[in-house]
Each structure stands twice: as C-alpha cells, then as structure tokens.
Write an enzyme that holds these catalytic residues in place. Structure first.
Site, PDB file in Angstrom:
ATOM      1  CG  HIS A 112      -1.794   1.180   1.301  1.00 20.69           C
ATOM      2  ND1 HIS A 112      -2.901   1.304   0.494  1.00 20.69           N
ATOM      3  CD2 HIS A 112      -1.726   2.315   2.033  1.00 20.69           C
ATOM      4  CE1 HIS A 112      -3.475   2.470   0.735  1.00 20.69           C
ATOM      5  NE2 HIS A 112      -2.790   3.104   1.671  1.00 20.69           N
ATOM      6  CD  GLU A 177       4.365   1.247  -3.897  1.00 17.49           C
ATOM      7  OE1 GLU A 177       3.978   0.287  -4.584  1.00 17.49           O
ATOM      8  OE2 GLU A 177       3.741   2.329  -3.863  1.00 17.49           O
TER       9      GLU A 177
HETATM   10  C1  GRF Z   1       1.332   0.773  -6.138  1.00 20.57           C
HETATM   11  O1  GRF Z   1       1.441   2.116  -5.751  1.00 20.57           O
HETATM   12  C2  GRF Z   1       0.846  -0.065  -4.993  1.00 20.57           C
HETATM   13  O2  GRF Z   1       1.267   0.403  -3.757  1.00 20.57           O
HETATM   14  C3  GRF Z   1      -0.650   0.060  -5.111  1.00 20.57           C
HETATM   15  O3  GRF Z   1      -0.905   0.088  -6.488  1.00 20.57           O
HETATM   16  C4  GRF Z   1       0.246   0.583  -7.181  1.00 20.57           C
HETATM   17  C5  GRF Z   1       0.601  -0.453  -8.203  1.00 20.57           C
HETATM   18  O4  GRF Z   1       1.628  -0.029  -9.051  1.00 20.57           O
HETATM   19  N1  GRF Z   1      -1.298  -1.004  -4.390  1.00 20.57           N
HETATM   20  P1  GRF Z   1       2.267  -1.030 -10.086  1.00 20.57           P
HETATM   21  O5  GRF Z   1       1.123  -1.603 -10.921  1.00 20.57           O
HETATM   22  O6  GRF Z   1       2.992  -2.112  -9.341  1.00 20.57           O
HETATM   23  O7  GRF Z   1       3.184  -0.192 -10.918  1.00 20.57           O
END
Ligand code: GRF
Length: 217
Positions: A112, A177
């Site tokens: 998240h 992330e």
């Molecule tokens: C990310 O920001 C994640 O935290 C959220 O959705 C987005 C997905 O990005 N749950 P991606 O498709 O991995 O580029």
C-alpha cells in the site's frame, strides 16, 4: 527449483512492482518463482512485462462471471492448480471475497502506498499530501477482511516536500515499494516471518538492522 517459493502475482495495471519482483528473482536476491500472473484487466501493461520474462499469464474479466465469488473461485482454482504458496497483490484493484481469504490464510501479501494505518484505501499519496504529513511511504502487509488493515510486515519511509505534486510523491514512494516488497517476500521465503495476533515479528536471530531497512544495500 524445489526450494523456491511459488508465487502467484495478481495485477490490474502497470505492474512495476511485478517487474521489481521479477528483477530481484533474476538477480538471485529473491529465492522465489512466479508460477502465474493473473490480471483482472486484459489491457494491463503488467501482462506484457510477464510475457517478456516467459511467465504464464491469465486475464480474467469480472463480466464473464455471475458474481464476485464466482470470479474469486476461479482465481483460487488457478492458484491452487499452480501450487501457489504465497499470493502477491501488486496493484490488484479489487477487494477479495472471504472465500479467497479462507483459501490462502496468512498467505496473501499486499503493498500500500502510505504508512498504514494512515491513509488506507485508494489515493494514499493524495491523502498524505492533503493532510500535510512530513513523511509518508509504503507498507507491505498481510491481507485480512478489512481494507489495508492486516498485520504489517515492513514499512518504507520517504520525506514529503512542500512542493511535491501527487505525481512526484507517487514516484518517490514507488521507488521505495520496489525495494521493500521483494524484501518482505524473501523474509517469507526464509521462514522468518512470525504472525502473533495482529503483529508480525521478524524472527529475532535474523532481525534486519534499521539502517538496512531504510538504506539500499
Ligand atoms: C502501487 O502504488 C501499490 O502500492 C498500489 O498500487 C500501485 C501499483 O503499481 N497497491 P504497479 O502496478 O505495481 O506499478
């Protein structure tokens, strides 16, 4: 191959987290194998990413199923038939039914884009900017019945600057992330994650020093 953790990755869009997991696996820093990528959006760019790396992909559309539960039962069937040991939600824009949660107890992870429990739900980055927090970040957590409420595994912190736009903050968080999600999966693969009630403990002997959680190696 036998000792590699078998992952099923669920996506809906760009798939940059999927890409980061693929890259860590190919680099050898994540001892896992992606057995299947499932998208609920046939146009998701993540599908192209998976195909480029020779990963099997299934695209499912809700319209082809009578109910949400029927859709989830098909998800379960595909994941079980691939012997999936950990389900990775990577930008999967859909709330899972309790049937799905029961099929993979404590074996579904999500990322998240905020420091939970602050700013759950959609647009976590926008919520953080509007609130005026000085730091935000991202959270990897197990999925439970609530929206972004499950036990927290790892968090990554980024500063929020006065002149940040939603796009700038989103990009800064996304970079973080891509670092912490593969790390959390590797901890799971190594059996280092212990869930006690709502808390996750990273097993004592292998605790990650603060500096290595917050600075890339
Ligand atoms: C990310 O920001 C994640 O935290 C959220 O959705 C987005 C997905 O990005 N749950 P991606 O498709 O991995 O580029």
């Amino acid at each position: 191959m036998a000792d590699l953790l078998k992952l099923g990755v669920l996506i809906s869009g760009n798939g940059s987290n999927l890409q980061s997991i693929i890259d860590h696996i190919e680099r050898g820093s994540l001892k896992a194998v992606i057995k299947i990528v499932i998208s609920n959006n046939p146009d998701a760019y993540g599908i192209t990413r998976a195909i480029k790396h020779g990963i099997s992909v299934v695209a499912l559309k809700q319209e082809d199923f009578k109910t949400k539960q029927d859709f989830d039962l098909e998800l379960i069937r595909i994941l079980k038939s691939n012997d999936i040991e950990l389900v990775i939600l990577a930008g999967f824009m859909r709330i899972l039914t309790s049937a799905f949660l029961k099929a993979f107890p404590q074996k579904i992870m999500n990322i998240h884009p905020a420091l939970l429990p602050s700013f759950p739900g959609i647009h976590g980055q926008k919520q953080a900017l509007e609130y005026g927090v000085k730091f935000s970040g991202c959270t990897v957590h197990f999925v439970d019945e609530g929206v972004d409420t499950g036990p927290i595994i790892i968090q990554g912190v980024v500063p929020v600057n006065d002149d940040d736009t939603e796009e700038i903050l989103t990009a800064r968080i996304l970079k973080e992330e891509h670092r912490i999600y593969p790390r959390a999966i590797q901890l799971f693969a190594e059996g280092k994650i212990e869930i006690k009630g709502h808390k996750v403990k990273i097993k004592a002997a292998e605790k990650i020093p603060f500096h290595s959680l917050h600075n890339p190696p």
